[in-house]
Design a protein around this motif. Structure first.
Motif, mmCIF file in Angstrom:
data_model
loop_
_atom_site.group_PDB
_atom_site.id
_atom_site.type_symbol
_atom_site.label_atom_id
_atom_site.label_comp_id
_atom_site.label_asym_id
_atom_site.label_seq_id
_atom_site.Cartn_x
_atom_site.Cartn_y
_atom_site.Cartn_z
ATOM 1 N N MET A 1 -15.391 1.713 2.443
ATOM 2 C CA MET A 1 -15.371 2.646 3.595
ATOM 3 C C MET A 1 -15.693 4.025 3.142
ATOM 4 O O MET A 1 -14.952 4.399 2.385
ATOM 5 C CB MET A 1 -14.081 2.283 4.339
ATOM 6 C CG MET A 1 -13.974 3.477 5.696
ATOM 7 S SD MET A 1 -12.471 3.107 6.545
ATOM 8 C CE MET A 1 -12.919 1.469 7.244
ATOM 9 N N PRO A 2 -16.382 4.971 3.966
ATOM 10 C CA PRO A 2 -16.691 6.432 3.584
ATOM 11 C C PRO A 2 -15.196 7.220 3.572
ATOM 12 O O PRO A 2 -14.569 7.047 4.482
ATOM 13 C CB PRO A 2 -17.676 6.748 4.408
ATOM 14 C CG PRO A 2 -18.220 5.479 5.273
ATOM 15 C CD PRO A 2 -17.399 4.384 5.023
ATOM 16 N N SER A 3 -15.244 7.859 2.697
ATOM 17 C CA SER A 3 -14.151 8.979 2.788
ATOM 18 C C SER A 3 -14.161 9.922 3.946
ATOM 19 O O SER A 3 -15.160 10.446 4.232
ATOM 20 C CB SER A 3 -13.808 9.440 1.320
ATOM 21 O OG SER A 3 -15.046 10.696 1.182
ATOM 22 N N GLU A 4 -13.210 10.711 4.200
ATOM 23 C CA GLU A 4 -13.365 11.737 5.150
ATOM 24 C C GLU A 4 -14.329 13.068 4.763
ATOM 25 O O GLU A 4 -15.013 13.358 5.464
ATOM 26 C CB GLU A 4 -11.832 12.553 5.450
ATOM 27 C CG GLU A 4 -11.161 11.368 6.381
ATOM 28 C CD GLU A 4 -11.748 10.879 7.793
ATOM 29 O OE1 GLU A 4 -12.326 11.703 8.365
ATOM 30 O OE2 GLU A 4 -11.882 9.980 8.009
ATOM 31 N N GLU A 5 -14.345 12.915 3.326
ATOM 32 C CA GLU A 5 -14.982 14.146 2.744
ATOM 33 C C GLU A 5 -16.550 13.872 3.138
ATOM 34 O O GLU A 5 -17.271 14.478 3.312
ATOM 35 C CB GLU A 5 -14.640 14.193 1.159
ATOM 36 C CG GLU A 5 -15.409 15.491 0.470
ATOM 37 C CD GLU A 5 -15.496 16.529 1.006
ATOM 38 O OE1 GLU A 5 -16.427 17.627 0.700
ATOM 39 O OE2 GLU A 5 -14.539 17.117 1.765
ATOM 40 N N THR A 6 -16.847 12.477 2.689
ATOM 41 C CA THR A 6 -18.276 11.950 2.832
ATOM 42 C C THR A 6 -18.706 12.156 4.343
ATOM 43 O O THR A 6 -19.875 12.555 4.636
ATOM 44 C CB THR A 6 -18.401 10.548 2.494
ATOM 45 O OG1 THR A 6 -18.073 10.215 1.202
ATOM 46 C CG2 THR A 6 -19.749 9.843 2.641
ATOM 47 N N ARG A 7 -17.794 11.774 5.270
ATOM 48 C CA ARG A 7 -18.094 11.901 6.703
ATOM 49 C C ARG A 7 -18.378 13.371 6.996
ATOM 50 O O ARG A 7 -19.233 13.620 7.565
ATOM 51 C CB ARG A 7 -16.886 11.389 7.530
ATOM 52 C CG ARG A 7 -16.884 9.777 7.359
ATOM 53 C CD ARG A 7 -15.573 9.493 8.297
ATOM 54 N NE ARG A 7 -15.371 7.969 8.013
ATOM 55 C CZ ARG A 7 -15.856 7.045 8.376
ATOM 56 N NH1 ARG A 7 -16.712 7.179 9.379
ATOM 57 N NH2 ARG A 7 -15.437 5.775 8.343
#
Length: 60
Positions: A1-7
């Protein structure tokens, strides 16, 4: 699952692309287009940094 930073990075990149495209389509003055172009360049570097970080985490 993508991290918040990636998002966050991908969201800001998408906004920068849209802002530049809108400015070009609206035929705003060149200085404003250049402002959005610079913003997109900064966001592009962030995306590249993110990809390099993810690649450094590869297994194997």
């Amino acid at each position: 699952m993508p991290s918040e930073e990636t998002r966050r990075v991908l969201k800001l990149f998408g906004v920068a692309v849209t802002n530049l495209e809108d400015a070009i389509d609206r035929r705003v003055p060149i200085p404003e287009i250049m402002k959005w172009d610079a913003e997109l360049a900064d966001r592009t570097r962030e995306v590249i940094d993110l990809v390099e970080h993810l690649r450094s985490r590869r297994i194997g």
